[in-house]
Motif scaffolding. Sequence first.
Motif, PDB file in Angstrom:
ATOM      1  N   MET A   1       0.827  -1.199   0.000  1.00  7.44           N
ATOM      2  CA  MET A   1       0.000   0.000   0.000  1.00  7.44           C
ATOM      3  C   MET A   1       0.865   1.253   0.000  1.00  7.44           C
ATOM      4  SD  MET A   1      -3.232  -0.810  -0.111  1.00  7.44           S
ATOM      5  CE  MET A   1      -3.938   0.755   0.381  1.00  7.44           C
ATOM      6  N   GLY A   2       1.541   1.511   1.109  1.00  9.65           N
ATOM      7  CA  GLY A   2       2.325   2.728   1.239  1.00  9.65           C
ATOM      8  C   GLY A   2       3.724   2.443   1.734  1.00  9.65           C
ATOM      9  N   CYS A   3       4.426   3.514   2.119  1.00 12.29           N
ATOM     10  CA  CYS A   3       5.803   3.334   2.577  1.00 12.29           C
ATOM     11  C   CYS A   3       6.205   4.494   3.484  1.00 12.29           C
ATOM     12  CB  CYS A   3       6.761   3.247   1.389  1.00 12.29           C
ATOM     13  SG  CYS A   3       6.673   4.663   0.276  1.00 12.29           S
ATOM     14  N   ALA A   4       7.281   4.294   4.204  1.00 15.48           N
ATOM     15  CA  ALA A   4       7.899   5.336   5.017  1.00 15.48           C
ATOM     16  C   ALA A   4       9.409   5.178   4.901  1.00 15.48           C
ATOM     17  CB  ALA A   4       7.454   5.234   6.475  1.00 15.48           C
ATOM     18  N   ILE A   5      10.097   6.289   4.671  1.00 11.11           N
ATOM     19  CA  ILE A   5      11.545   6.284   4.459  1.00 11.11           C
ATOM     20  C   ILE A   5      12.227   7.022   5.605  1.00 11.11           C
ATOM     21  CG2 ILE A   5      13.419   6.896   2.895  1.00 11.11           C
ATOM     22  CD1 ILE A   5      11.389   4.903   1.710  1.00 11.11           C
ATOM     23  N   GLY A   6      13.236   6.404   6.217  1.00 11.97           N
ATOM     24  CA  GLY A   6      13.984   7.054   7.291  1.00 11.97           C
ATOM     25  C   GLY A   6      15.091   6.141   7.796  1.00 11.97           C
ATOM     26  N   ASP A   7      16.137   6.741   8.334  1.00 15.21           N
ATOM     27  CA  ASP A   7      17.280   5.992   8.846  1.00 15.21           C
ATOM     28  C   ASP A   7      17.028   5.663  10.316  1.00 15.21           C
ATOM     29  OD1 ASP A   7      19.718   4.955   9.562  1.00 15.21           O
ATOM     30  OD2 ASP A   7      20.880   6.768   9.096  1.00 15.21           O
ATOM     31  N   TYR A   8      16.343   4.544  10.569  1.00 15.39           N
ATOM     32  CA  TYR A   8      15.903   4.243  11.941  1.00 15.39           C
ATOM     33  C   TYR A   8      17.049   3.820  12.855  1.00 15.39           C
ATOM     34  CZ  TYR A   8      16.119  -0.871  11.302  1.00 15.39           C
ATOM     35  OH  TYR A   8      16.544  -2.166  11.085  1.00 15.39           O
ATOM     36  N   ASP A   9      18.164   3.343  12.269  1.00 17.75           N
ATOM     37  CA  ASP A   9      19.279   2.895  13.099  1.00 17.75           C
ATOM     38  C   ASP A   9      20.483   3.830  13.032  1.00 17.75           C
ATOM     39  OD1 ASP A   9      19.838   2.314  10.485  1.00 17.75           O
ATOM     40  OD2 ASP A   9      20.283   0.185  10.810  1.00 17.75           O
ATOM     41  N   ASN A  10      20.300   5.002  12.413  1.00 17.31           N
ATOM     42  CA  ASN A  10      21.323   6.057  12.382  1.00 17.31           C
ATOM     43  C   ASN A  10      22.673   5.584  11.852  1.00 17.31           C
ATOM     44  OD1 ASN A  10      19.668   8.151  13.354  1.00 17.31           O
ATOM     45  ND2 ASN A  10      20.063   7.614  15.483  1.00 17.31           N
ATOM     46  N   ASP A  11      22.624   4.737  10.819  1.00 21.77           N
ATOM     47  CA  ASP A  11      23.878   4.277  10.216  1.00 21.77           C
ATOM     48  C   ASP A  11      24.197   5.012   8.916  1.00 21.77           C
ATOM     49  OD1 ASP A  11      21.995   3.217   8.502  1.00 21.77           O
ATOM     50  OD2 ASP A  11      22.745   1.152   8.592  1.00 21.77           O
TER      51      ASP A  11
ATOM     52  N   LEU B   1      22.194   5.238   6.246  1.00 25.19           N
ATOM     53  CA  LEU B   1      21.515   4.654   5.098  1.00 25.19           C
ATOM     54  C   LEU B   1      20.007   4.700   5.322  1.00 25.19           C
ATOM     55  CD1 LEU B   1      23.792   1.525   4.619  1.00 25.19           C
ATOM     56  CD2 LEU B   1      23.766   3.568   3.165  1.00 25.19           C
ATOM     57  N   GLU B   2      19.262   5.090   4.303  1.00 23.93           N
ATOM     58  CA  GLU B   2      17.817   5.231   4.421  1.00 23.93           C
ATOM     59  C   GLU B   2      17.142   3.864   4.344  1.00 23.93           C
ATOM     60  OE1 GLU B   2      16.385   8.061   1.566  1.00 23.93           O
ATOM     61  OE2 GLU B   2      17.800   9.611   2.210  1.00 23.93           O
ATOM     62  N   ASP B   3      16.396   3.543   5.387  1.00 29.31           N
ATOM     63  CA  ASP B   3      15.677   2.279   5.470  1.00 29.31           C
ATOM     64  C   ASP B   3      14.260   2.447   4.945  1.00 29.31           C
ATOM     65  OD1 ASP B   3      17.922   0.991   6.949  1.00 29.31           O
ATOM     66  OD2 ASP B   3      17.355   2.475   8.473  1.00 29.31           O
ATOM     67  N   VAL B   4      13.593   1.325   4.693  1.00 30.33           N
ATOM     68  CA  VAL B   4      12.284   1.347   4.027  1.00 30.33           C
ATOM     69  C   VAL B   4      11.285   0.500   4.800  1.00 30.33           C
ATOM     70  CG1 VAL B   4      11.012   0.679   1.939  1.00 30.33           C
ATOM     71  CG2 VAL B   4      13.307   1.680   1.737  1.00 30.33           C
ATOM     72  N   LEU B   5      10.147   1.092   5.131  1.00 34.97           N
ATOM     73  CA  LEU B   5       9.017   0.339   5.661  1.00 34.97           C
ATOM     74  C   LEU B   5       7.914   0.354   4.607  1.00 34.97           C
ATOM     75  CD1 LEU B   5       7.684  -0.651   8.721  1.00 34.97           C
ATOM     76  CD2 LEU B   5       6.100   1.043   7.805  1.00 34.97           C
ATOM     77  N   ILE B   6       7.358  -0.812   4.294  1.00 35.48           N
ATOM     78  CA  ILE B   6       6.260  -0.916   3.342  1.00 35.48           C
ATOM     79  C   ILE B   6       5.022  -1.412   4.077  1.00 35.48           C
ATOM     80  CG2 ILE B   6       5.388  -2.054   1.262  1.00 35.48           C
ATOM     81  CD1 ILE B   6       8.201  -2.177   0.201  1.00 35.48           C
ATOM     82  N   THR B   7       3.929  -0.675   3.944  1.00 40.07           N
ATOM     83  CA  THR B   7       2.657  -1.107   4.524  1.00 40.07           C
ATOM     84  C   THR B   7       1.911  -1.950   3.498  1.00 40.07           C
ATOM     85  OG1 THR B   7       1.522   0.902   3.773  1.00 40.07           O
ATOM     86  CG2 THR B   7       2.515   0.937   5.972  1.00 40.07           C
ATOM     87  N   ALA B   8       1.003  -2.804   3.998  1.00 39.91           N
ATOM     88  CA  ALA B   8       0.373  -3.756   3.089  1.00 39.91           C
ATOM     89  C   ALA B   8      -0.882  -4.348   3.705  1.00 39.91           C
ATOM     90  CB  ALA B   8       1.355  -4.883   2.738  1.00 39.91           C
TER      91      ALA B   8
END
Length: 624
Positions: free
Chosen positions: A179-189, A191-198
């Motif tokens: 469905m959707g997504c959220a982009i952010g560096d959750y572990d502060n390394d 690199l931009e991480d990706v969450l995908i909703t579904a």
Amino acid sequence: MSSASNSPTDPGSKPPHSEEELARVDDSIIEKAFKGSLIALAAILVGGGIVLWLTRTKKAAAPTQVTTLSAPQQATKAAESLPKLPFADITTAAGIRFSYNSGATGEKLLPETMGGGVAFLDYDNDGDQDLLFINGTWWEGKAPANAAPTTAALYSNNGKGAFTDVTAGSGLDIPIHGMGCAIGDYDNDGLEDVLITAVGGAVLFKNLGSGKFRNVTAEAGVGGEKSDWTTAATWFDIDNDGDLDLYVASYVKWSREIDYEVGYKLDGVNRAYGPPMNFQGAFPRLYRNNGKGTFTDISAASGVQVKNAATGVPAAKTLGLAPIDINRDGLIDLIAANDTTPNQVFTNAGNGTFVEIGQISGIAFDSYGNTRGAMGIDAGFYRNDSTLAVLIGNFANEMTALYTSQKDPSLFTDAAISEGIGPASRLLLKFGVFFFDCDLDGRLDVLSANGHLEEEISKIQKSQRYRQPIQLFWNTGSDSSAAYVPVTEEHAGSDLFKPLVGRGSAYADIDGDGDLDVVVVQASGPPLLLRNDQQAGNRWIRLKLEGRKSNRSAIGAWVRIKTSAGLLARQVMPTRSYLSQSELPVTIGLGKEAKVESIEVQWPGGERKSIPMPALNVETRVRE
């Protein structure tokens, strides 16, 4: 907890998804009548008539006098003052071959028509904006013979607006009904991480670098339940401790069995996509970042899981999220755009809890106390003063909302009509809405991606079409009349207005020329990538912020630039529109200004830092 101000002026009913709506007469007068004066005048005339009737004598009646009433006219800006704002369709030329698969095979299941989102992100840290398209897939056991599973698609940008499909082997290539997504560096390394909703919960992908991602949902503890239909999501730091927490919204309680039980029919005979009021709402989930790659679910204790006071069922049916500090206390609040239920406003108490004030704030309902079919959402300071606006795209025959803050910044009133957006937006079904400065004049314009739910809608309601054009509203900068005027083909060209079944939308500078380009995805079929070809010659400042004490993505930070024209405030916030994410760098147009009076960055947590005048018309990196 910080109490730093976040104000740019302080340097310091029933929604129309039902058969009733589909039978509604297209009243064109509503598009022009945007003041309560007409209603009041009509009431006076009717009341006067009743008094005359009650007190009349047997004398001959006087000749009837008819007074012609005309609706108030919308304030407009002279057409010649609009700049040329051409957008060119470069989808194929840029190498985009993606096509959204709704999974539809004729069963008319509600998720099929909701479409998906899209994200601009810099997954490889090379400084240019890449593209991630969220995709659906075939329902279990329903794939056509020899049909391959479909997945999200990752495209790498060469820095000049040409893209290469790098999905295969990336780790993002798993079939889910996204469905959707959220982009952010959750572990502060870095690199931009990706969450995908579904449909079936959410999936978290950790960015490993070198174009590789790993599914870490289970170990992170953010997947939710298999019965969840997750939609909008956002990364934001709820407690200003330097790492990103996660809010994941859900739409409705749904399953194939429930959908068939609802048994919605558009024409009384054939199955159609059911309106959301026929489905129970669903709770969101709020996850606190533990700082070690794991999260704690604090949903129940945080106050974000609100129940309907009358029925006790979840109150939210969320499709859009706007994280923004509305009360200017240095803590990010959250506004949820809900479909057919009241919009919600969660103010951040600073201790991991939130207080819902949607009705008190004025954002929960329209001006008549009715709920609307809210889809996408964005927030911004569109007048370059202290007026915060919350933009919400609503269903067909409902105007786009433009809630504007009052003297008390937590109170809002809908100014969509007086600001020029309401009447022009009413007919269309709005999904992906956002603020952006398309001509770099320093003022926030508005784009709306539109499209109906039902392919056969025009057979039932003559005023509606399944495929609908994008709308672009140019910000006039006027203090005495409407802030916005609709842009037409004469000024933007025909590519921008191709009829689409528009859903998610996002913006980014894909070719390094400073202006913001646009992508729109459809409920089924290919996206539309639009290159911004404006030639206004305006100057701009572009800043890429990097947090150190704050979260590495600097999500929630503010950039404030003081110029002779006012104070321009822009938030680092990718979560905008419908199920989508725009770029993290902040681009601020200066118009013809060659220099500014001051530039200030307010980092998450409240720390403020003045920075020297950067070079114009190039990107500048700013570290905390």
